[in-house]
Every structure is written in C-alpha cells, then in structure tokens.
Design an enzyme around this catalytic site. Structure first.
Site, PDB file in Angstrom:
ATOM      1  N   GLY A 105     -29.549   0.074  18.326  1.00 15.74           N
ATOM      2  CA  GLY A 105     -29.731  -1.009  17.359  1.00 15.74           C
ATOM      3  C   GLY A 105     -31.136  -0.951  16.790  1.00 15.74           C
ATOM      4  N   GLY A 141     -41.566  -3.203  18.871  1.00 19.34           N
ATOM      5  CA  GLY A 141     -41.050  -3.499  17.532  1.00 19.34           C
ATOM      6  C   GLY A 141     -41.989  -3.076  16.410  1.00 19.34           C
ATOM      7  N   ASP A 267     -27.471   8.580  16.157  1.00 20.44           N
ATOM      8  CA  ASP A 267     -27.964   7.373  15.479  1.00 20.44           C
ATOM      9  C   ASP A 267     -28.878   7.724  14.315  1.00 20.44           C
ATOM     10  OD1 ASP A 267     -29.447   8.180  17.923  1.00 20.44           O
ATOM     11  OD2 ASP A 267     -30.957   6.822  17.154  1.00 20.44           O
TER      12      ASP A 267
HETATM   13  P1  AMP Z   1     -35.788   6.672  16.654  1.00 23.36           P
HETATM   14  O1  AMP Z   1     -36.162   7.697  17.673  1.00 23.36           O
HETATM   15  O2  AMP Z   1     -36.909   6.254  15.747  1.00 23.36           O
HETATM   16  O3  AMP Z   1     -34.558   7.011  15.914  1.00 23.36           O
HETATM   17  O4  AMP Z   1     -35.487   5.339  17.488  1.00 23.36           O
HETATM   18  C1  AMP Z   1     -34.509   5.277  18.491  1.00 23.36           C
HETATM   19  C2  AMP Z   1     -34.329   3.845  18.937  1.00 23.36           C
HETATM   20  O5  AMP Z   1     -35.520   3.319  19.507  1.00 23.36           O
HETATM   21  C3  AMP Z   1     -33.935   2.875  17.833  1.00 23.36           C
HETATM   22  O6  AMP Z   1     -33.049   1.938  18.381  1.00 23.36           O
HETATM   23  C4  AMP Z   1     -35.242   2.236  17.486  1.00 23.36           C
HETATM   24  O7  AMP Z   1     -35.074   0.967  16.888  1.00 23.36           O
HETATM   25  C5  AMP Z   1     -35.902   2.125  18.847  1.00 23.36           C
HETATM   26  N1  AMP Z   1     -37.375   2.074  18.743  1.00 23.36           N
HETATM   27  C6  AMP Z   1     -38.213   3.059  18.370  1.00 23.36           C
HETATM   28  N2  AMP Z   1     -39.494   2.644  18.410  1.00 23.36           N
HETATM   29  C7  AMP Z   1     -39.483   1.344  18.806  1.00 23.36           C
HETATM   30  C8  AMP Z   1     -40.486   0.352  19.043  1.00 23.36           C
HETATM   31  N3  AMP Z   1     -41.790   0.594  18.857  1.00 23.36           N
HETATM   32  N4  AMP Z   1     -40.064  -0.869  19.427  1.00 23.36           N
HETATM   33  C9  AMP Z   1     -38.779  -1.143  19.605  1.00 23.36           C
HETATM   34  N5  AMP Z   1     -37.790  -0.264  19.418  1.00 23.36           N
HETATM   35  C10 AMP Z   1     -38.124   0.973  19.020  1.00 23.36           C
HETATM   36 MG    MG Z   2     -33.439   6.296  14.575  1.00 22.35          MG
END
Ligand code: AMP
Ligand code: MG
Length: 502
Positions: A105, A141, A267
């Site tokens: 998510g 976040g 994702d």
């Molecule tokens: P990504 O590797 O950017 O595709 O992120 C994978 C998952 O980790 C997704 O659900 C992102 O929303 C979550 N995510 C990445 N960085 C953060 C962060 N700093 N805080 C909260 N969720 C994160």
């Molecule tokens: Mg992502």
C-alpha cells in the site's frame, strides 16, 4: 486492516488553492469499494520551498502555475494547502518483492485525485513523501531530496526518449530532515500518472477472498485504460493479452536504451504500461548484460538482461489473479492464462528486434538481421564499449576506423552492416535520419545524475541538476554545449551501486 475514517492531521491544509491554476478533479478511484484505499490528508510540513517545477508538463495538463507566488506554489506541492476538491487517499496494494509476497500500500504516497485535462484526459496526481499512512508499516512516510530528484530527472528523460512513463510535476523541499544513514533534507515529489494501478493492486484484490473485488477492479481498469475491450468476447482475457503486450513493448524499449529499472517487484509494474517507481534505476554505460546497479539486488534478480524474464514472471502473477474471470472451468482458465503468458517472449522479441533494426537503420527485414545484431552486441560485451555512444556514432556514419580504431572484428562487422544497408531500397539520408531519432546522444548517465543530486542535496546547488534536465529533455539533438554529458565515466567516476534511499 485499516481505519478508513478521514484523519485530519492539521487545519493547515484546509485553505484552498488559487482557482486560476486550472485544476479539474474527479475521483473515480474513490468510487471503488472502500477496502481499496484509506482516506487521509498529507501531514503538513514545516517550511516548504520549491526546488523544481515542470512548467511544460503543467501546460500540457492545462494548468497554469504562473498565477501562484513562490510561497503558494510551495504550499500547494507540499500538501500544506490542497487544491479544491482534492479527496486525498492512500491506495491499498500487495506485491511480490524480490519474489516474496507482502501486503504493501501507499506507505508514503497520497493520491489527490484524477485531474481531467481540457482535452478530457485523466491523470492521477500523487504526492510521494507526504507523511505516514495506514500502510507505512515501520516507515516514516517521508522521502529524501536526492531520490525524489532522481525520479524527476530519470522520468523526464524517459519521457523525452518516447518511453511510456509517469511524469514529474514538482519537487519541493520540506524544510525538515529525514533520518536515513544520516540526516538528509526531506522532499515531496508530485507524480503524474495514467493511474497508479499495479499488478500488486490486482494481487491485493485477489486476496480479498471473493471474486467480486477482482471483477470490480478488472472492470474499472478496462473502463479506464482499455475501453476498446469492453465488448470483446472475453474482455478479461483480452485485458490480460493487452497488458502483456504493453509490458513486452515497454521492457523492449528499456532494453533498447540501456535502462535498468532496478526494482521490478509486482507492486512496481503499472497496469497502464507506464514505467513507474524510479528507485535505484540507472542506464548502462559500457555494454554488459549482467549489469546490476541496485544495492539491494544482491543476486542480480533485476539485472539488465533479466528484465524481460522478470516482466514475464510478474505478468504470470497478474494472470493468476484473473483466473476466476477467465473461465468458469478452472482448468480452462489456467490453460488460457498459460497460453497468454507463453506468448510474452514472442511479443517481446518482435518489439526488441524491430527497435534494434531502427537503431541500425535496417528498414526492411532479412533473415540474417538477428545474427548481425548479436555479433555486434557480443563484440560490445567483450570490448566493454559504451552502448549509447557506439550506436550514436553509427548513426553519424563516420568511418569504421574512427569508431573503433585498429579493431579487425569491428571492421568486419561494419563492412557487413554497410552492405546490408546498401541492399535495402530507400535513401541513406533517410537511414541516418531514422537512426538519429532512435539512438539518443544524451542519456542521464549515472555519474552525472549522482553529481547533480549531490550538488543539490549536500550543497544546495541546483545548477548541475537544471543543466542535466535541460540536456535530457532533448536527447536526440547534437548540442555541443552538452558534450561533457556524453562522455562515459572515467574509471574513478564510475558508479557501481545506486540506493533506493527510502
Ligand atoms: P518502493 O520500494 O518505493 O516501491 O516501496 C515499497 C513499499 O514501501 C511501498 O509500500 C512504499 O509505500 C513503502 N515505503 C517506502 N519508503 C517508505 C517510507 N519512508 N515510509 C513508509 N513507507 C515506505
Ligand atoms: Mg513502489
């Protein structure tokens, strides 16, 4: 799994944005059942400041950002003041990360809604780095400035290379620090996308435990992205086939420009066929199919040469979610899904070879073309030739001896290629024109990207980033003022690893 009541973090983002900007929001995703998202507002930030704004993209969306003061712009693109009527939500999704299934998510992203352009096109407007959501797990976040600028630079470069991609409208600094290995300046990226529906969104819907959720999502996607398929005999099978074809075409285009996504988790694969979620992505300099940049990709799962296979693997996960819709007989549904997935390599190969033909100026087809291409790529692998510059040099039609001095193997190949060109009808001028439109002079080379990010993030100097952005916006031009950006990295400048920086 989540509390779906609207949470107001502060009164700060209840003021409204200057109506002359031209926002025209709709919220079709919000009309899906509420388990697809959580309502919430961005967490306001302390001292927002604009770092970069994409006026050309704004204009193409029918937005006029020039009516806003610097301060109003910063307030808008930090989420401190929301455009009216934004209905901010975080989207729910799941995903296979490096092969392991997880509930995910939007952990640090918020969708404001879908902006409708004056010509009736619909685009998601999303903040990335806008604070915690019910999906944040242990994350803060937030996002750091350098990775948000990396996404801005590389996504805009991909757009200029005519490769389907999400776009970047703005980056603002938050005036707050984010804690990573060390404190880093925080930032928010505003992302514009055909939608943010991922293979992982389908995996999430399939996990709801009834076939209703997956049907609702598939119908929504057909309506939004594949409306021609509504009246197909089996619309869900057609959806599967079209998503497969778009991904085959997309990954072929990545391969043709030497792009490595770096985190091809399910994702991070968009159902609309756009490149999405720029993390530790990078372009190859010297040609080596085994290249991996991402620091977290320890086994090379997403290495350059493995990208088509990984796309097919992700699409098989997508197909699995559609099984209940493909046929009422499970055996028949599995057979249909397998047939569709097995067609991926051929779709990919067709797209890739026709792209390679354009790169080499081959305007018709000959049986020996695949071998001609393979011989060149093998030679490049052995010689560690710069991928971009070699193809650009071929497009300029210089003497072989200047392209690769004293190299008998290359001379032999070059002579074969030249005689192949002479066997086809049409003028050589046209050949060179097509080659120059297919082989970029400028890509965002990793050492230049890192240099620009470090100047911006560590020293507050935005000029290398702005210059790089100007160069990558016009990648097929030979502009002498950007010659230094075309030079491959010296051994001391070479970047071997890139970091997500999440
Ligand atoms: P990504 O590797 O950017 O595709 O992120 C994978 C998952 O980790 C997704 O659900 C992102 O929303 C979550 N995510 C990445 N960085 C953060 C962060 N700093 N805080 C909260 N969720 C994160
Ligand atoms: Mg992502």
């Amino acid at each position: 799994m989540k509390d779906n009541t609207a949470t107001k973090h502060s009164e700060a983002n209840t003021q409204s944005v200057n109506p002359n900007v031209g926002w025209h929001f709709d919220h079709s995703y919000e009309r899906l059942p509420d388990y697809f998202y959580a309502r919430l507002t961005p967490v306001p930030v302390q001292a927002p400041q604009v770092v970069v704004l994409n006026h050309a993209l704004a204009a193409s969306l029918g937005l006029n950002l020039r009516v806003l003061s610097e301060q109003e712009t910063a307030a808008l693109f930090s989420g401190n003041v929301l455009p009216d009527p934004a209905h901010p939500i975080a989207q729910a999704y799941a995903g296979h990360q490096f092969g392991h299934f997880t509930m995910l998510g939007d952990g640090r992203a918020i969708l404001l809604g879908e902006h409708l352009t004056p010509t009736g096109k619909r685009f998601d407007i999303q903040f990335k780095g806008s604070g915690q959501t019910p999906f944040s797990r242990r994350g803060d976040g937030r996002a750091a400035l350098a990775p948000m600028l990396r996404e801005y630079i590389v996504s805009e470069a991909m757009h200029a290379l005519n490769i389907p991609t999400t776009r970047s409208l703005a980056v603002v600094k938050t005036g707050e620090w984010v804690m990573r290995e060390k404190p880093l300046p925080g930032a928010i990226l505003t992302r514009v996308a055909a939608s943010h529906i991922r293979v992982g969104t389908f995996q999430y819907a399939a996990g709801q435990g009834n076939d209703t959720a997956i049907k609702i999502l598939a119908d929504y996607v057909i309506q939004r992205h594949y409306s021609d398929l509504k009246d197909a005999e089996n619309p869900y099978l057609s959806l599967l086939n079209h998503v497969i074809e778009r991904q085959a075409s997309l990954v072929a285009q990545w391969m043709l420009v030497g792009f490595i996504h770096g985190v091809m988790n399910t994702d991070n694969m968009s159902i609309s066929g756009e490149t999405i979620d720029y993390g530790p992505c990078a372009f190859i300099d010297s040609y080596d199919p085994t290249t991996v940049f991402s620091s977290i990709d320890q086994h090379g799962r997403y290495r350059y040469s493995n990208q088509p296979l990984m796309a097919q693997w992700n699409l098989a996960r997508f197909a699995e979610t559609l099984l209940p819709l493909l046929d009422s007989s499970q055996d028949k549904a599995v057979a249909l899904a397998e047939e569709a997935i097995h067609a991926f390599p051929q779709h990919y190969q067709n797209q890739w070879i026709s792209g390679m033909r354009r790169k080499l100026g081959l305007l018709n087809e000959e049986a020996g073309d695949a071998e001609l291409i393979a011989t060149l790529l093998n030679w490049m692998t052995q010689q560690k030739t710069d991928y971009t510059n070699l193809f650009r040099a071929l497009s300029a039609d210089g003497p072989a001896e200047e392209i690769a001095p004293h190299n008998a193997e290359f001379l032999t190949w070059h002579a074969k290629w030249k005689s192949r060109l002479l066997r086809q009808p049409g003028s050589m001028d046209n050949v060179h024109h097509i080659m120059q439109q297919s082989n970029p002079a400028i890509i965002p080379r990793n050492h230049r990207v890192e240099e620009a990010l470090s100047a911006a993030s560590d020293h507050g100097d935005l000029s290398p980033m702005k210059r790089l952005l100007a160069a990558v916006a016009d990648p097929f031009a030979d502009l002498p003022e950007f010659n230094d950006l075309r030079t491959p990295p010296a051994p001391s400048e070479r970047i071997y690893q890139t970091f997500c920086g999440t």
